[in-house]
Write a protein that holds these residues in place. Structure first.
Motif, PDB file in Angstrom:
ATOM      1  N   VAL A   4       0.889  -1.286   0.019  1.00 42.35           N
ATOM      2  CA  VAL A   4       0.009   0.040   0.300  1.00 42.35           C
ATOM      3  C   VAL A   4       0.980   1.099   0.048  1.00 42.35           C
ATOM      4  N   GLU A   6       0.966   5.360  -0.311  1.00 45.84           N
ATOM      5  CA  GLU A   6       0.143   6.666  -0.233  1.00 45.84           C
ATOM      6  C   GLU A   6       1.114   7.860  -0.738  1.00 45.84           C
ATOM      7  N   SER A  21      -3.759  10.098  -2.595  1.00 44.83           N
ATOM      8  CA  SER A  21      -4.024   8.718  -3.462  1.00 44.83           C
ATOM      9  C   SER A  21      -3.352   7.621  -2.755  1.00 44.83           C
ATOM     10  N   CYS A  22      -3.862   6.321  -3.001  1.00 42.41           N
ATOM     11  CA  CYS A  22      -3.383   5.220  -2.225  1.00 42.41           C
ATOM     12  C   CYS A  22      -3.427   3.971  -3.297  1.00 42.41           C
ATOM     13  N   TRP A  36      -8.717   5.322   5.419  1.00 38.50           N
ATOM     14  CA  TRP A  36      -7.714   6.136   5.873  1.00 38.50           C
ATOM     15  C   TRP A  36      -7.546   6.651   7.135  1.00 38.50           C
ATOM     16  N   THR A  80      -6.616   1.989  -6.894  1.00 40.95           N
ATOM     17  CA  THR A  80      -6.613   3.420  -6.329  1.00 40.95           C
ATOM     18  C   THR A  80      -7.438   3.620  -5.358  1.00 40.95           C
ATOM     19  N   TYR A  97      -2.372   7.870   6.762  1.00 37.87           N
ATOM     20  CA  TYR A  97      -1.899   6.581   6.463  1.00 37.87           C
ATOM     21  C   TYR A  97      -3.385   5.708   5.758  1.00 37.87           C
ATOM     22  N   CYS A  98      -2.910   4.956   4.653  1.00 31.60           N
ATOM     23  CA  CYS A  98      -3.760   4.332   3.857  1.00 31.60           C
ATOM     24  C   CYS A  98      -3.783   2.945   4.556  1.00 31.60           C
ATOM     25  N   GLY A 116       0.292   1.676   4.471  1.00 30.22           N
ATOM     26  CA  GLY A 116       1.032   2.362   3.880  1.00 30.22           C
ATOM     27  C   GLY A 116       2.269   3.101   4.809  1.00 30.22           C
TER      28      GLY A 116
END
Length: 125
Positions: A4, A6, A21-22, A36, A80, A97-98, A116
């Motif tokens: 993952v 970000e 974006s992730c 998120w 995404t 963070y994702c 991420g």
């Protein structure tokens, strides 16, 4: 291994907008609920927004602090998930963070499996 990543953070002033974006790789994007989180210095990590999908139907959830200002969305073709952040305020500052977990998880307290590295959002007055 599912990865993952970000991106999209930055330094902005109050009232500005940012889109995070992730990108998910190494797994089937359609099998994951995505969320998120953010963490400010000296604060605990908090939930910001989440999205899940079953077929063509998507469901979203938002923290009350961002309701009406942030929008989470997904693009299956790009694997995404996005977080559109409008009307940013200093309280939105933090490391975002994702995270991903199985969309079939029935336990709301179940941990997220993949995270991420985080992307920094800084909002000044």
């Amino acid at each position: 291994q599912v990865h993952v990543v970000e991106s999209g953070g930055g330094q902005v002033q109050t009232g500005a907008s940012l889109t995070l974006s992730c990108v998910v790789s190494g797994g089937d994007f359609s099998d994951y609920a995505m969320s998120w989180f953010r963490q400010a210095p000296g604060k605990e990590r908090e939930f910001v927004a989440g999205v899940n999908w079953f077929g063509l139907r998507s469901t979203t959830d938002y923290a009350s602090s961002v309701q009406g200002r942030f929008t989470i969305s997904r693009d299956d073709a790009k694997n995404t998930v996005y977080l559109q952040m409008n009307s940013l305020i200093p309280e939105d500052t933090g490391l975002y963070y994702c995270a991903a977990r199985s969309k079939w998880e029935s336990d709301p307290d179940a941990p997220y499996d993949y995270w991420g590295q985080g992307t920094q959002v800084s909002v000044s007055s």
